[in-house]
Design a protein around this motif. Structure first.
Motif, PDB file in Angstrom:
ATOM      1  N   VAL A  54     -59.005   7.407  21.172  1.00 25.41           N
ATOM      2  CA  VAL A  54     -59.561   8.420  19.891  1.00 25.41           C
ATOM      3  C   VAL A  54     -60.376   9.985  20.780  1.00 25.41           C
ATOM      4  O   VAL A  54     -61.347   9.808  21.805  1.00 25.41           O
ATOM      5  CB  VAL A  54     -60.339   7.725  19.205  1.00 25.41           C
ATOM      6  N   ALA A  55     -59.694  10.337  19.557  1.00 24.83           N
ATOM      7  CA  ALA A  55     -60.026  11.923  20.377  1.00 24.83           C
ATOM      8  C   ALA A  55     -60.296  12.297  21.973  1.00 24.83           C
ATOM      9  O   ALA A  55     -61.393  13.113  22.825  1.00 24.83           O
ATOM     10  CB  ALA A  55     -61.676  12.541  19.777  1.00 24.83           C
ATOM     11  N   GLY A  56     -59.507  11.439  22.670  1.00 30.30           N
ATOM     12  CA  GLY A  56     -59.495  11.999  23.929  1.00 30.30           C
ATOM     13  C   GLY A  56     -59.785  11.651  24.857  1.00 30.30           C
ATOM     14  O   GLY A  56     -59.815  10.994  26.115  1.00 30.30           O
ATOM     15  N   PHE A  57     -60.653  10.640  23.862  1.00 29.79           N
ATOM     16  CA  PHE A  57     -61.757   9.302  24.908  1.00 29.79           C
ATOM     17  C   PHE A  57     -60.135   8.005  24.355  1.00 29.79           C
ATOM     18  O   PHE A  57     -59.857   8.110  23.717  1.00 29.79           O
ATOM     19  CB  PHE A  57     -63.298   9.076  24.072  1.00 29.79           C
ATOM     20  N   TRP A  58     -60.541   6.879  25.320  1.00 27.77           N
ATOM     21  CA  TRP A  58     -60.132   5.268  25.390  1.00 27.77           C
ATOM     22  C   TRP A  58     -61.564   4.653  25.153  1.00 27.77           C
ATOM     23  O   TRP A  58     -62.799   4.466  25.580  1.00 27.77           O
ATOM     24  CB  TRP A  58     -59.613   5.229  26.565  1.00 27.77           C
ATOM     25  N   VAL A  59     -61.645   4.368  23.682  1.00 31.33           N
ATOM     26  CA  VAL A  59     -62.163   3.383  22.885  1.00 31.33           C
ATOM     27  C   VAL A  59     -61.844   1.767  23.150  1.00 31.33           C
ATOM     28  O   VAL A  59     -60.960   1.891  22.381  1.00 31.33           O
ATOM     29  CB  VAL A  59     -62.722   3.910  21.400  1.00 31.33           C
ATOM     30  N   LYS A  60     -62.749   0.787  23.371  1.00 30.72           N
ATOM     31  CA  LYS A  60     -62.574  -0.610  23.846  1.00 30.72           C
ATOM     32  C   LYS A  60     -62.359  -1.067  22.356  1.00 30.72           C
ATOM     33  O   LYS A  60     -63.575  -0.655  21.152  1.00 30.72           O
ATOM     34  CB  LYS A  60     -63.917  -1.565  23.840  1.00 30.72           C
ATOM     35  N   VAL A  61     -61.823  -1.562  21.777  1.00 28.55           N
ATOM     36  CA  VAL A  61     -62.024  -2.025  20.376  1.00 28.55           C
ATOM     37  C   VAL A  61     -62.200  -3.591  20.335  1.00 28.55           C
ATOM     38  O   VAL A  61     -61.424  -4.409  21.190  1.00 28.55           O
ATOM     39  CB  VAL A  61     -60.153  -2.216  19.232  1.00 28.55           C
ATOM     40  N   PRO A  62     -63.080  -3.853  19.175  1.00 26.59           N
ATOM     41  CA  PRO A  62     -63.509  -5.123  19.698  1.00 26.59           C
ATOM     42  C   PRO A  62     -63.149  -6.263  18.561  1.00 26.59           C
ATOM     43  O   PRO A  62     -61.833  -5.668  17.565  1.00 26.59           O
ATOM     44  CB  PRO A  62     -65.252  -4.812  18.654  1.00 26.59           C
ATOM     45  N   CYS A  63     -63.310  -7.307  19.047  1.00 23.38           N
ATOM     46  CA  CYS A  63     -62.376  -8.347  18.401  1.00 23.38           C
ATOM     47  C   CYS A  63     -62.592  -8.754  17.211  1.00 23.38           C
ATOM     48  O   CYS A  63     -64.410  -9.093  17.243  1.00 23.38           O
ATOM     49  CB  CYS A  63     -62.884  -9.960  19.535  1.00 23.38           C
ATOM     50  N   VAL A  64     -61.370  -8.718  15.756  1.00 20.30           N
ATOM     51  CA  VAL A  64     -62.316  -8.510  15.523  1.00 20.30           C
ATOM     52  C   VAL A  64     -60.460  -9.815  14.211  1.00 20.30           C
ATOM     53  O   VAL A  64     -60.309  -9.270  14.762  1.00 20.30           O
ATOM     54  CB  VAL A  64     -61.677  -7.855  14.212  1.00 20.30           C
TER      55      VAL A  64
END
Length: 194
Positions: free
Chosen positions: A91-101
């Protein structure tokens, strides 16, 4: 606070907000590009994927997929077989951890064997082509080598949360039992849909 840290925090909060609103949509005319994988466990890990080949590139959904794979395990893989999944989205050049949903995202699964039993109930034959090649589809997986020759599959339309339908992704799965890591696999891909 450093601007890049502030941006990363802001992006993480936005993604977390988006993820909590899990509404699914039918994925049609999707393409999977740049599929790549590698083992990430210790060199002496008991469970290792040796080969994995997928074609065509890009993979289309819905569409036909050709796959082959081989792997080994030096120990029996039996219940309970824990799996820790870490899913990241760029996202916008950053790696973002997707939470468990709702069991999707960066989740801990206490027993993958139970999940396999829900997908393919005990007593039911394994799906093709696993059945034809005598490959198991549920626990226990005996120690040894496993190989899936080049086989054709059909990928149907699928329902995915809308936040999972476009973008670059990294997934890491760590397989473990009784507190011991048995294997680790990393996958990277880009998903683009209409």
């Amino acid at each position: 606070m450093d601007r890049s840290v502030m941006l990363a925090v802001t992006v993480s909060l936005v993604v977390a907000g988006v993820v909590t609103q899990v509404s699914c949509r039918r994925v049609t005319n999707a393409k999977v590009l740049g599929f790549d994988w590698k083992n990430c466990g210790q060199p002496d890990a008991p469970a290792v994927l040796k080969t994995l080949a997928l074609s065509p590139d890009p993979i289309t959904i819905p569409g036909d997929l050709t796959a082959s794979a081989s792997g080994t395990t030096s120990v029996e893989l039996a219940a309970p077989l824990a799996v820790n999944v870490t899913l990241e989205k760029e996202v916008a050049g950053f790696w973002v951890k997707v939470p468990c949903v709702e069991e999707l995202g960066s989740c801990h699964y206490e027993d993958a064997c139970e999940i396999l039993n829900q997908l393919i109930p005990p007593g039911q034959d394994c799906p093709e082509p696993l059945h034809s090649y005598g490959l198991p589809c549920r626990c226990p997986f005996k120690a040894g080598s496993y190989s899936l020759p080049q086989s054709d599959f059909y990928l149907p339309n699928m329902d995915l949360p809308y936040w999972l339908t476009n973008g670059n992704y990294r997934v890491q799965g760590v397989l473990g039992s009784q507190g011991k890591e048995l294997g680790c696999l990393k996958v990277a891909l880009s998903l683009h849909s209409d």
